[in-house]
Design an enzyme around this catalytic site. Structure first.
Site, PDB file in Angstrom:
ATOM      1  N   LYS A 233     -18.304 -10.820   9.853  1.00  0.00           N
ATOM      2  CA  LYS A 233     -17.355 -10.451   8.804  1.00  0.00           C
ATOM      3  C   LYS A 233     -17.215 -11.576   7.779  1.00  0.00           C
ATOM      4  O   LYS A 233     -17.028 -11.320   6.584  1.00  0.00           O
ATOM      5  CB  LYS A 233     -15.994 -10.109   9.415  1.00  0.00           C
ATOM      6  CG  LYS A 233     -14.931  -9.646   8.399  1.00  0.00           C
ATOM      7  CD  LYS A 233     -15.359  -8.383   7.645  1.00  0.00           C
ATOM      8  CE  LYS A 233     -14.368  -7.979   6.566  1.00  0.00           C
ATOM      9  NZ  LYS A 233     -13.103  -7.453   7.079  1.00  0.00           N
TER      10      LYS A 233
ATOM     11  N   THR B 179      -9.667  -8.872  10.638  1.00  0.00           N
ATOM     12  CA  THR B 179     -10.512 -10.018  10.331  1.00  0.00           C
ATOM     13  C   THR B 179      -9.755 -11.261  10.756  1.00  0.00           C
ATOM     14  O   THR B 179      -8.708 -11.592  10.206  1.00  0.00           O
ATOM     15  CB  THR B 179     -10.855 -10.078   8.832  1.00  0.00           C
ATOM     16  OG1 THR B 179     -11.555  -8.885   8.479  1.00  0.00           O
ATOM     17  CG2 THR B 179     -11.723 -11.282   8.517  1.00  0.00           C
TER      18      THR B 179
ATOM     19  N   LYS C 126      -6.864 -15.134   3.088  1.00  0.00           N
ATOM     20  CA  LYS C 126      -6.910 -15.508   4.508  1.00  0.00           C
ATOM     21  C   LYS C 126      -8.346 -15.526   5.012  1.00  0.00           C
ATOM     22  O   LYS C 126      -8.773 -16.462   5.689  1.00  0.00           O
ATOM     23  CB  LYS C 126      -6.051 -14.522   5.309  1.00  0.00           C
ATOM     24  CG  LYS C 126      -6.117 -14.685   6.821  1.00  0.00           C
ATOM     25  CD  LYS C 126      -7.058 -13.680   7.478  1.00  0.00           C
ATOM     26  CE  LYS C 126      -6.624 -12.250   7.270  1.00  0.00           C
ATOM     27  NZ  LYS C 126      -7.509 -11.285   7.977  1.00  0.00           N
TER      28      LYS C 126
END
Length: 297
Positions: free
Chosen positions: A179, A104, A247
């Site tokens: 995502k 990701t 993150k």
């Protein structure tokens, strides 16, 4: 079409054999592909090496040996170094190599990698995944892909060894944007799941019985079915680490800001998880949000 036939002549390079990558590389070995692996901590690849995977000392060595390379690492900075660094995949890879980043990462970096790869006659796809350690283990990941349709069709048979829901979402970067949608939905849902368990316990209910009921109704979700049981058992080991979730939330909030979009639920979740990271829990699973509520009682 030029290039390789994925099912016949593929030599796979796999970079990142962590919580999810280890299982994913294992599925490719089980399917009979020759697999070369690289990860920063060689011990994490030991099981794969014992099963016949071949060790590479650097990403550049992977690039020299493999014509399909899959990466699933930690942070966008890792992705950029692995792909665009001096000893990276683009600089050292062969023409017609397929590069599939399942980390990701940021949509802009996916677009940059795609453009640089194309200059070298290589094919790059961003293909982040959802499903955690369970989905990786069972080869039931959701895989969201960005890139050229022809490249996607060529590589899809390989992706089918890793997941069951594989969709080309659009051009380079579209997989990463998708995502972000996934992580935004998870963030608020995780708060609800943990608050539900805490409420059940404080009300004197048996949380396992509560879960049996509400998981089959309108409250049902992947996190409720797969992570709430871990909370009840006191298991906070990672299917997906808090530090990586933070993150992802940072990326989503930055992308949202570029679109002048306010996401208050995501911002709240990010603030709670940051507190857990400050308490030294960054390597625990996302279900360790439970510890925030226990601390505040």
């Amino acid at each position: 079409m030029g290039g390789i036939h994925v099912l016949e002549n593929a030599v796979v390079g796999f970079i990142g054999t962590g919580v999810m990558g280890k299982s994913m590389a294992g599925h490719l070995l089980s399917a009979g592909y020759p697999v070369h692996v690289y990860t920063r901590t060689k011990a994490k690849a030991q099981d794969l090496l014992e099963r016949g995977a071949r060790w590479a000392e650097t990403p550049g060595e992977i690039a020299e040996k493999a014509n399909i390379i899959i990466t699933i690492v930690g942070f966008p900075s890792d992705v950029e170094e692995i792909y665009l660094g001096q000893d990276g995949l683009v600089a050292n890879g062969k023409e017609n190599t397929y590069l599939i980043d399942m980390t990701t990462s940021t949509p802009s970096l996916a677009q940059k990698i795609h453009a640089e790869a194309k200059k070298k006659g290589m094919h790059a796809l961003d293909a982040p995944v959802s499903g955690g350690d369970i989905g990786a283990r069972d080869a039931r990941l959701a895989i969201m892909v960005g890139g050229d349709e022809e490249d996607f069709k060529r590589i899809e048979p390989l992706l089918q060894l890793l997941g069951t829901n594989i969709i080309l979402q659009g051009p380079a970067g579209a997989g990463q944007h998708t995502k972000m949608c996934n992580q935004i939905a998870i963030a608020s849902n995780m708060m609800g799941v943990i608050e539900s368990v805490v409420y059940a316990e404080k009300a004197g209910l048996d949380p396992e019985n509560v879960l049996k009921t509400i998981a089959t109704g309108a409250a049902g979700s992947w996190s409720l079915s797969n992570l709430a049981p871990r909370v009840i058992q006191g298991n906070f080991e990672p299917g997906f680490m808090i530090k990586h979730f933070i993150k992802d939330m940072n990326i989503a909030l930055e992308e949202a800001a570029k679109m002048n979009l306010d996401l208050p639920g995501l911002a709240l979740a990010q603030s709670l998880y940051r507190k857990l990271e400050e308490d030294g829990l960054g390597d625990k699973g996302t279900q360790a949000l439970y510890k925030y509520f226990m601390k505040s009682l």
